[in-house]
Design an enzyme around this catalytic site. Structure first.
Site, PDB file in Angstrom:
ATOM      1  N   ARG A 319    -140.384 -89.196 -65.211  1.00  0.00           N
ATOM      2  CA  ARG A 319    -138.982 -89.109 -65.617  1.00  0.00           C
ATOM      3  C   ARG A 319    -138.178 -90.291 -65.088  1.00  0.00           C
ATOM      4  O   ARG A 319    -137.239 -90.759 -65.742  1.00  0.00           O
ATOM      5  CB  ARG A 319    -138.359 -87.777 -65.176  1.00  0.00           C
ATOM      6  CG  ARG A 319    -136.972 -87.534 -65.735  1.00  0.00           C
ATOM      7  CD  ARG A 319    -136.490 -86.100 -65.543  1.00  0.00           C
ATOM      8  NE  ARG A 319    -136.923 -85.203 -66.591  1.00  0.00           N
ATOM      9  CZ  ARG A 319    -136.246 -84.969 -67.728  1.00  0.00           C
ATOM     10  NH1 ARG A 319    -135.095 -85.577 -67.955  1.00  0.00           N
ATOM     11  NH2 ARG A 319    -136.718 -84.141 -68.624  1.00  0.00           N
ATOM     12  N   GLU A 727    -128.473 -80.769 -64.721  1.00  0.00           N
ATOM     13  CA  GLU A 727    -128.753 -82.007 -64.002  1.00  0.00           C
ATOM     14  C   GLU A 727    -127.864 -83.206 -64.361  1.00  0.00           C
ATOM     15  O   GLU A 727    -127.462 -83.956 -63.480  1.00  0.00           O
ATOM     16  CB  GLU A 727    -130.217 -82.417 -64.234  1.00  0.00           C
ATOM     17  CG  GLU A 727    -131.230 -81.466 -63.651  1.00  0.00           C
ATOM     18  CD  GLU A 727    -132.617 -81.674 -64.251  1.00  0.00           C
ATOM     19  OE1 GLU A 727    -132.797 -81.357 -65.446  1.00  0.00           O
ATOM     20  OE2 GLU A 727    -133.496 -82.160 -63.543  1.00  0.00           O
TER      21      GLU A 727
END
Lengths: 815, 157
Positions: A319, A727
């Site tokens: 990621r 997030e």
């Protein structure tokens, strides 16, 4: 609009309502796992024996002295593991180690009638260690070439041609710190044995199914003999995605061997010294710009400080690579990733999951290079935004890229950015000892698990004969408001008032094979599953209603607890219809399922479209820095964030505010320190309490804090047009760091580039101010020449395997 | 062991406790008052805040024996039957909570603070609540809730 995203008239989603547990929280009635202890009879308490070395071989262990301590019932060691001695899914995380891998590693656990007895017993366990050399920071590991796991590479275009054609090439290095989760509720598990040896574990876990998997393979029993329940968590933030499993397994072993319930609750010091944190990273980078400041090429090598075991480091690294572009188009890209193995806690998921680390590298590059390009940092960022039709370096089209510009322009306007920048210039010209600055930074964050398989969810919806509704789904509640949103989704899909629906705690025997509540995906995935279950029931009820109303089933409407035909007329109360359906022997419950459509990802070449969509946001932050001390104030923050059509606006704004402050904590305050000396305490976490690890408090709040949700932001691909929120807003806090950099630079001559350490504590800002004042160099950015050349992997690349091979593990556990 | 007599949420208890037992452990483990939680162990976070004779104290930072002869109010004893205290109502309505773990301590601190300063400024709220940590909310809604409660007369109760 898609069937998934379309909202009916008068939906309960979108309403501004409090958290579903708010009434319990404000009266102290809400239960967390450890609150169950006093309600449970005959509980034993577990206490760890923690090793006082960062790296050592265990040469002898004698548990007899512990058994002599009054109240000690049992000492658990490796010999007590009936199944696999492994707390993880990578087979590199022995639950009871032979080799101590970090300072504070638990080598045995003592069970006592009281916690005090267990603590004294743990002190009495005799362990001899043969100390081994320890690597305690990422640079030491790089020098020693001690890496673990995958070495992914993400490439696009022609990197050499990109640099050759660039008007400016800069290079540098950047190392930045991790972050402690500091959920206020520490790790806790309470295990007991049901009849016939089945195990019931209540655990503060974001991933009950994986906790179940690990308990099963440690116990050597199939998953259907283990049930895991999570009532709620007192915060998770990723820290309870992977880390609870081993603790749950210890409690399960203890309960099985003693026949009594076992409570394992870490105190704060144990939690800080034993559980993993956000990965710190090291980055080497070279970047090329054309004459007008547009990015042409990026070559970078990111090294994650993984700690002692892999844990979630591989997907975190993936990621990070997938977010190094943040909001910016870079035609030629080569980014290598690798994971250092260090003798520290096993670093793990933390809100953003590598995304923040990847993006921080880019924002640091832009912040440092803007002055060297003679450009305002704000202009440099805006100029490089993705445009509609462009793709990320991993090949995914950037859908709705124009929303970045929309957010940016809205913040510029509502934040009165131009007027305030002029005010700041005036202030700085007239205040010799302090400087202000305003910075704006964007966020683009991909939503979905990188690993496609995890993008599925289940739910169970029961309609009882009296019309009341009970829902359960695979997601866990950690304060984010997922359960509230799921109640809203169910009420909307069934067409009943919110008060008709109740939600039962997350349990693996209700909904199996769930994914972690992580990756911001909780509402997208579980909302899809809840909606699916409700629609199955509604479709069955349509048939019953159509015969009563005398209309076609598709013309029956369910809204606010009443059932009518599309044209009005006769009204059937929801409860009456349900009752009639029962007597017609219509099934009044359903299991719902959801899988995110359209995802594909090849981790071996880091290419594909792993994300359903991108979330966008922009923040403007203004700071004032004191030139004598580096102390600073956050004067004002303006945010516009894209959550699609919000499912629950009060909750979503709360998530944005909380994430921003947590991000600002990571970037400015929270300073994890490990002992890097050669003393025997080498590798010991020095910041092991809230007294030495500085968390954001009331005094660091922005003095003015304006948060708005982007309007007209419907998302076709998600439940009721919403977007994930957990997030992405954390990364809005880059604006604070960049404002601090610019304020520090304002102490020097115009156009100076300064380095800023991360976290940008007042001390770090002081050193940046000092660097600006010296004005002899532009930080440590090199222009042209050789500069920093990012390391290229010499060995064959090891592709990032899907993080979870627990299916294989389960097979070996006897399923 | 020491004998103590302490009134908690309106009920008087007489117990033998270890001299070193913390008040928070007495409340949780002996009385089952688990609404009061332990957060940091080092008196930094304030999650365990209760009232001792009407003033806020961190119950991890005092001994049970020190409460002997005193009156303790926990979050479980703050409401008047089914009627929430104005501070509780404000935390509920303003979404001044997420995971809820800090909430009991925040509310007990806020009620004590508002008793001393029934009409605070926003700045005074921030200073008055400084000893309590929240990891979820970013504090914005907590400040709003305390100010809203003050407007509802929360300081006079």
């Amino acid at each position: 609009m898609s069937a998934l995203s379309d909202r009916p008239a008068n939906p309960v989603v979108g309403q501004t309502i409090p958290h579903e547990s708010a009434g319990l929280h404000v009266t102290g009635q809400a239960l967390y796992t450890d609150d169950l202890t006093v309600r449970t009879h005959g509980v034993l308490h577990a206490h760890p024996v923690q090793a006082p070395h960062a790296h050592a071989r265990i040469t002898r262990m004698d548990t007899e002295p512990a058994l002599a301590v009054e109240g000690v019932v049992r000492v658990l060691t490796k010999a007590d593991v009936p199944g696999v001695n492994d707390a993880g899914v990578k087979h590199d995380e022995p639950l009871f180690p032979d080799e101590v891998m970090f300072y504070g590693h638990a080598v045995a656990w003592v069970l006592g009638e009281t916690l005090e007895a267990a603590r004294l017993g743990a002190l009495a366990v005799e362990v001899d260690y043969d100390p081994l050399p320890a690597l305690v920071n990422v640079k030491e590991a790089i020098a020693a070439e001690r890496f673990q796991g995958a070495t992914p590479r993400m490439e696009r275009g022609d990197i050499d041609a990109g640099f050759a054609a660039a008007a400016h090439v800069f290079s540098g290095e950047f190392e930045f710190a991790g972050q402690e989760h500091f959920y206020l509720e520490t790790h806790c598990s309470l295990a007991m044995v049901d009849e016939s040896g089945q195990i019931f574990v209540q655990s503060s876990t974001q991933h009950p199914s994986e906790t179940q998997d690990i308990v099963a393979h440690v116990m050597g029993i199939p998953s259907h003999e283990v049930t895991v329940q999570c009532l709620r968590m007192g915060g998770g933030f990723g820290g309870k995605e992977m880390q609870p499993h081993g603790f749950a397994a210890i409690a399960a072993i203890g309960a099985t061997l003693t026949g009594r319930p076992v409570r394992l609750r870490l105190n704060r010091t144990q939690d800080l010294t034993m559980s993993g944190k956000r990965h710190g990273f090291h980055a080497q980078w070279r970047v090329g710009f054309n004459a007008s400041g547009r990015l042409q090429a990026l070559d970078a090598t990111l090294t994650a400080d993984g700690g002692w075991s892999l844990d979630l480091s591989e997907p975190v690294l993936a990621r990070a690579l997938c977010h190094i572009d943040n909001a910016y188009w870079v035609p030629n890209v080569r980014v290598n990733g690798r994971i250092a193995q260090t003798n520290k806690t096993s670093q793990t998921a933390f809100r953003g999951f590598g995304g923040p680390q990847g993006m921080l590298v880019m924002e640091d590059i832009l912040g440092r290079c803007a002055p060297l390009l003679g450009l305002d940092a704000m202009e440099l960022r805006r100029r490089n935004f993705y445009r509609e039709g462009q793709s990320t370096p991993y090949g995914q089209p950037v859908k709705d890229a124009d929303r970045m510009g929309t957010c940016w322009d809205q913040v510029t306007k509502t934040g009165e950015v131009e007027r305030r920048r002029n005010q700041i210039a005036t202030f700085n010209a007239s205040h010799p000892t302090s400087r202000r600055a305003l910075a704006m930074t964007p966020v683009k964050f991909g939503i979905s698990f990188n690993l496609t398989a995890f993008n599925q969810a289940g739910a169970l919806v029961h309609v009882y004969k009296d019309g009341s509704v009970l829902i359960t789904h695979g997601g866990t509640e950690m304060g984010q408001g997922l359960h509230t949103k799921m109640l809203q989704v169910a009420a909307t899909a069934l067409g009943v008032p919110l008060s008709t629906v109740r939600l039962a705690p997350t349990r693996t025997d209700k909904v199996p094979n769930t994914s972690a509540t992580a990756a911001s995906s909780g509402a997208d995935l579980n909302g899809g599953a809840v909606k699916n279950a409700c629609e199955q029931i509604v479709d069955r009820l349509r048939g019953v209603a159509s015969s009563i109303l005398g209309v076609h089933p598709s013309d029956v409407r369910f809204s606010d607890g009443t059932v009518t035909s599309v044209g009005g007329g006769q009204v059937i109360p929801w409860g009456d219809l349900v009752n009639k359906a029962y007597f017609q022997r219509i099934q009044l419950w359903a299991a719902g399922f959801y899988r995110t459509e359209g995802l594909h990802w090849d981790s071996s070449v880091m290419h594909g479209s792993p994300f359903k969509y991108f979330s966008y946001g922009v923040a403007a932050a203004e700071v004032e820095v004191d030139g004598f001390t580096g102390a600073y104030r956050l004067r004002r923050v303006d945010i516009v964030h894209d959550v699609g059509d919000s499912l629950s606006p009060l909750l979503d704004i709360g998530q944005v505010e909380g994430a921003f402050v947590q991000g600002a904590g990571w970037l400015t305050l929270e300073d994890l320190r490990w002992d890097e000396s050669d003393r025997p305490s080498r590798g010991r976490l020095a910041t092991q309490a809230a007294s030495t690890y500085k968390l954001p408090s009331f005094s660091e709040m922005p003095e003015v804090f304006n948060v708005a949700l982007l309007e007209r932001a419907h998302e076709e691909g998600a439940v009721y047009g919403s977007k994930a929120v957990g997030e992405p807003p954390l990364m809005l806090a880059f604006s604070v760091r960049e404002a601090l950099r610019q304020a520090a630079a304002a102490f020097g001559p115009a156009g100076i580039s300064v380095d800023l350490a991360s976290p940008a504590t007042p001390e770090a800002v002081y050193w940046a101010v000092a660097e600006a004042r010296r004005a002899s160099e532009h930080g440590h950015v090199t222009e042209g020449g050789t500069g920093v050349v990012p390391d290229q992997s010499t060995a064959d690349l090891r592709p990032a395997h899907p993080r979870s091979e627990q299916a294989t593990n389960a097979a070996t556990a006897g399923v | 062991m020491a004998k103590i007599s302490v009134k908690v949420d309106g009920v008087t208890y007489s117990d033998d406790v270890e001299a070193r037992m913390l008040l928070v452990h007495y409340l949780r483990e002996s009385l089952g008052k688990v609404g009061t939680v332990v957060g940091c162990d080092t008196s930094n976070c304030g999650a365990c805040t209760v009232h001792l004779d009407g003033r806020s104290v961190k119950s991890c930072n005092m001994l049970a024996v020190q409460a002997d002869g005193h009156e303790v109010t926990t979050i479980e004893g703050l409401a008047d039957g089914d009627t929430l205290h104005p501070v509780q109502q404000a935390f509920h309505d303003c979404h001044a909570l997420q995971c809820g773990y800090c909430t009991p301590g925040m509310i007990m601190q806020a009620t004590s603070f508002l008793k001393d300063n029934p009409t605070p400024t926003e700045h005074e709220v921030r200073v008055g609540m400084e000893g309590n940590l929240c990891r979820c909310t970013g504090y914005h809604n907590i400040v709003r809730a305390v100010l809203a409660a003050a407007g509802e007369g929360g300081g006079s109760q």
